[in-house]
Design a protein around this motif. Structure first.
Motif, PDB file in Angstrom:
ATOM      1  N   VAL A   1    -108.972  79.160 -72.723  1.00 30.37           N
ATOM      2  CA  VAL A   1    -108.474  78.757 -71.405  1.00 30.37           C
ATOM      3  C   VAL A   1    -107.000  78.369 -71.429  1.00 30.37           C
ATOM      4  O   VAL A   1    -106.246  78.698 -70.513  1.00 30.37           O
ATOM      5  CB  VAL A   1    -109.344  77.641 -70.787  1.00 30.37           C
ATOM      6  CG1 VAL A   1    -109.223  76.352 -71.556  1.00 30.37           C
ATOM      7  CG2 VAL A   1    -109.003  77.436 -69.339  1.00 30.37           C
ATOM      8  N   ARG A   2    -106.550  77.674 -72.473  1.00 26.92           N
ATOM      9  CA  ARG A   2    -105.139  77.284 -72.516  1.00 26.92           C
ATOM     10  C   ARG A   2    -104.246  78.524 -72.562  1.00 26.92           C
ATOM     11  O   ARG A   2    -103.258  78.625 -71.843  1.00 26.92           O
ATOM     12  CB  ARG A   2    -104.838  76.378 -73.711  1.00 26.92           C
ATOM     13  CG  ARG A   2    -103.344  76.005 -73.785  1.00 26.92           C
ATOM     14  CD  ARG A   2    -103.020  75.007 -74.867  1.00 26.92           C
ATOM     15  NE  ARG A   2    -103.632  73.717 -74.671  1.00 26.92           N
ATOM     16  CZ  ARG A   2    -103.156  72.759 -73.882  1.00 26.92           C
ATOM     17  NH1 ARG A   2    -102.044  72.955 -73.201  1.00 26.92           N
ATOM     18  NH2 ARG A   2    -103.773  71.605 -73.774  1.00 26.92           N
ATOM     19  N   PHE A   3    -104.600  79.501 -73.396  1.00 29.19           N
ATOM     20  CA  PHE A   3    -103.791  80.709 -73.514  1.00 29.19           C
ATOM     21  C   PHE A   3    -103.691  81.433 -72.174  1.00 29.19           C
ATOM     22  O   PHE A   3    -102.597  81.781 -71.719  1.00 29.19           O
ATOM     23  CB  PHE A   3    -104.379  81.644 -74.581  1.00 29.19           C
ATOM     24  CG  PHE A   3    -103.685  82.968 -74.625  1.00 29.19           C
ATOM     25  CD1 PHE A   3    -102.462  83.096 -75.250  1.00 29.19           C
ATOM     26  CD2 PHE A   3    -104.242  84.080 -74.004  1.00 29.19           C
ATOM     27  CE1 PHE A   3    -101.799  84.311 -75.269  1.00 29.19           C
ATOM     28  CE2 PHE A   3    -103.589  85.301 -74.020  1.00 29.19           C
ATOM     29  CZ  PHE A   3    -102.362  85.408 -74.658  1.00 29.19           C
ATOM     30  N   ILE A   4    -104.826  81.662 -71.521  1.00 29.38           N
ATOM     31  CA  ILE A   4    -104.817  82.386 -70.247  1.00 29.38           C
ATOM     32  C   ILE A   4    -104.054  81.589 -69.185  1.00 29.38           C
ATOM     33  O   ILE A   4    -103.218  82.137 -68.472  1.00 29.38           O
ATOM     34  CB  ILE A   4    -106.243  82.688 -69.775  1.00 29.38           C
ATOM     35  CG1 ILE A   4    -106.882  83.724 -70.710  1.00 29.38           C
ATOM     36  CG2 ILE A   4    -106.256  83.195 -68.332  1.00 29.38           C
ATOM     37  CD1 ILE A   4    -108.337  83.979 -70.453  1.00 29.38           C
ATOM     38  N   SER A   5    -104.314  80.312 -69.094  1.00 30.65           N
ATOM     39  CA  SER A   5    -103.661  79.484 -68.078  1.00 30.65           C
ATOM     40  C   SER A   5    -102.151  79.466 -68.248  1.00 30.65           C
ATOM     41  O   SER A   5    -101.405  79.654 -67.282  1.00 30.65           O
ATOM     42  CB  SER A   5    -104.200  78.058 -68.142  1.00 30.65           C
ATOM     43  OG  SER A   5    -105.588  78.056 -67.883  1.00 30.65           O
ATOM     44  N   GLU A   6    -101.696  79.249 -69.468  1.00 32.54           N
ATOM     45  CA  GLU A   6    -100.250  79.204 -69.704  1.00 32.54           C
ATOM     46  C   GLU A   6     -99.604  80.573 -69.517  1.00 32.54           C
ATOM     47  O   GLU A   6     -98.478  80.653 -69.034  1.00 32.54           O
ATOM     48  CB  GLU A   6     -99.964  78.613 -71.075  1.00 32.54           C
ATOM     49  CG  GLU A   6    -100.279  77.117 -71.106  1.00 32.54           C
ATOM     50  CD  GLU A   6    -100.079  76.453 -72.452  1.00 32.54           C
ATOM     51  OE1 GLU A   6     -99.849  77.155 -73.469  1.00 32.54           O
ATOM     52  OE2 GLU A   6    -100.151  75.204 -72.495  1.00 32.54           O
ATOM     53  N   ALA A   7    -100.309  81.650 -69.850  1.00 35.99           N
ATOM     54  CA  ALA A   7     -99.767  82.999 -69.608  1.00 35.99           C
ATOM     55  C   ALA A   7     -99.601  83.259 -68.115  1.00 35.99           C
ATOM     56  O   ALA A   7     -98.738  84.034 -67.705  1.00 35.99           O
ATOM     57  CB  ALA A   7    -100.667  84.060 -70.237  1.00 35.99           C
ATOM     58  N   LEU A   8    -100.424  82.585 -67.295  1.00 38.41           N
ATOM     59  CA  LEU A   8    -100.323  82.716 -65.840  1.00 38.41           C
ATOM     60  C   LEU A   8     -99.465  81.601 -65.240  1.00 38.41           C
ATOM     61  O   LEU A   8     -99.514  81.346 -64.044  1.00 38.41           O
ATOM     62  CB  LEU A   8    -101.719  82.716 -65.220  1.00 38.41           C
ATOM     63  CG  LEU A   8    -102.594  83.912 -65.592  1.00 38.41           C
ATOM     64  CD1 LEU A   8    -103.988  83.750 -65.006  1.00 38.41           C
ATOM     65  CD2 LEU A   8    -101.965  85.221 -65.148  1.00 38.41           C
ATOM     66  N   ASP A   9     -98.688  80.934 -66.084  1.00 38.53           N
ATOM     67  CA  ASP A   9     -97.727  79.914 -65.661  1.00 38.53           C
ATOM     68  C   ASP A   9     -98.381  78.678 -65.045  1.00 38.53           C
ATOM     69  O   ASP A   9     -97.844  78.071 -64.125  1.00 38.53           O
ATOM     70  CB  ASP A   9     -96.698  80.518 -64.699  1.00 38.53           C
ATOM     71  CG  ASP A   9     -95.423  79.696 -64.629  1.00 38.53           C
ATOM     72  OD1 ASP A   9     -95.073  79.057 -65.637  1.00 38.53           O
ATOM     73  OD2 ASP A   9     -94.800  79.684 -63.550  1.00 38.53           O
ATOM     74  N   ALA A  10     -99.552  78.325 -65.547  1.00 40.62           N
ATOM     75  CA  ALA A  10    -100.229  77.107 -65.105  1.00 40.62           C
ATOM     76  C   ALA A  10    -100.059  76.031 -66.181  1.00 40.62           C
ATOM     77  O   ALA A  10     -99.685  76.322 -67.315  1.00 40.62           O
ATOM     78  CB  ALA A  10    -101.706  77.374 -64.857  1.00 40.62           C
ATOM     79  N   THR A  11    -100.359  74.811 -65.814  1.00 38.64           N
ATOM     80  CA  THR A  11    -100.281  73.677 -66.730  1.00 38.64           C
ATOM     81  C   THR A  11    -101.702  73.276 -67.127  1.00 38.64           C
ATOM     82  O   THR A  11    -102.602  73.250 -66.289  1.00 38.64           O
ATOM     83  CB  THR A  11     -99.573  72.493 -66.050  1.00 38.64           C
ATOM     84  OG1 THR A  11     -98.255  72.917 -65.681  1.00 38.64           O
ATOM     85  CG2 THR A  11     -99.471  71.296 -66.972  1.00 38.64           C
TER      86      THR A  11
END
Length: 82
Positions: free
Chosen positions: A56-66
């Motif tokens: 989840v961290r990888f996908i979220s950060e790749a989509l510019d989320a925190t």
């Protein structure tokens, strides 16, 4: 996060797309692609008892989320400022 998610059973891959970003994860692979560039993962996508789990961290950060960890409730919080 309102991203599109697709499953390719032949490749055992997950494709996540949103706002011009395309992420591809292959089950049990520690390499993903973000907009056709290879990126190393700390943990691969996996399948356990018929459910697919993704980093989840990888996908979220790749989509510019925190991403934040809430210790008290043992909860992952993902948000994106609009």
């Amino acid at each position: 996060m309102k991203a599109e998610v697709a499953w390719n059973p032949e490749e055992r891959s997950i494709i996540v797309t949103k706002d011009g970003v395309s992420i591809k994860l292959v089950v049990d692979s520690k390499t993903a692609t973000v907009n056709d560039k290879n990126v190393s993962l700390d943990a691969p996508a996996t399948i356990t008892k018929g459910s697919t789990y993704v980093p989840v961290r990888f996908i979220s950060e790749a989509l510019d989320a925190t991403v934040q960890w809430e210790e008290e409730s043992k909860t992952v919080v993902v948000y994106k400022e609009e």
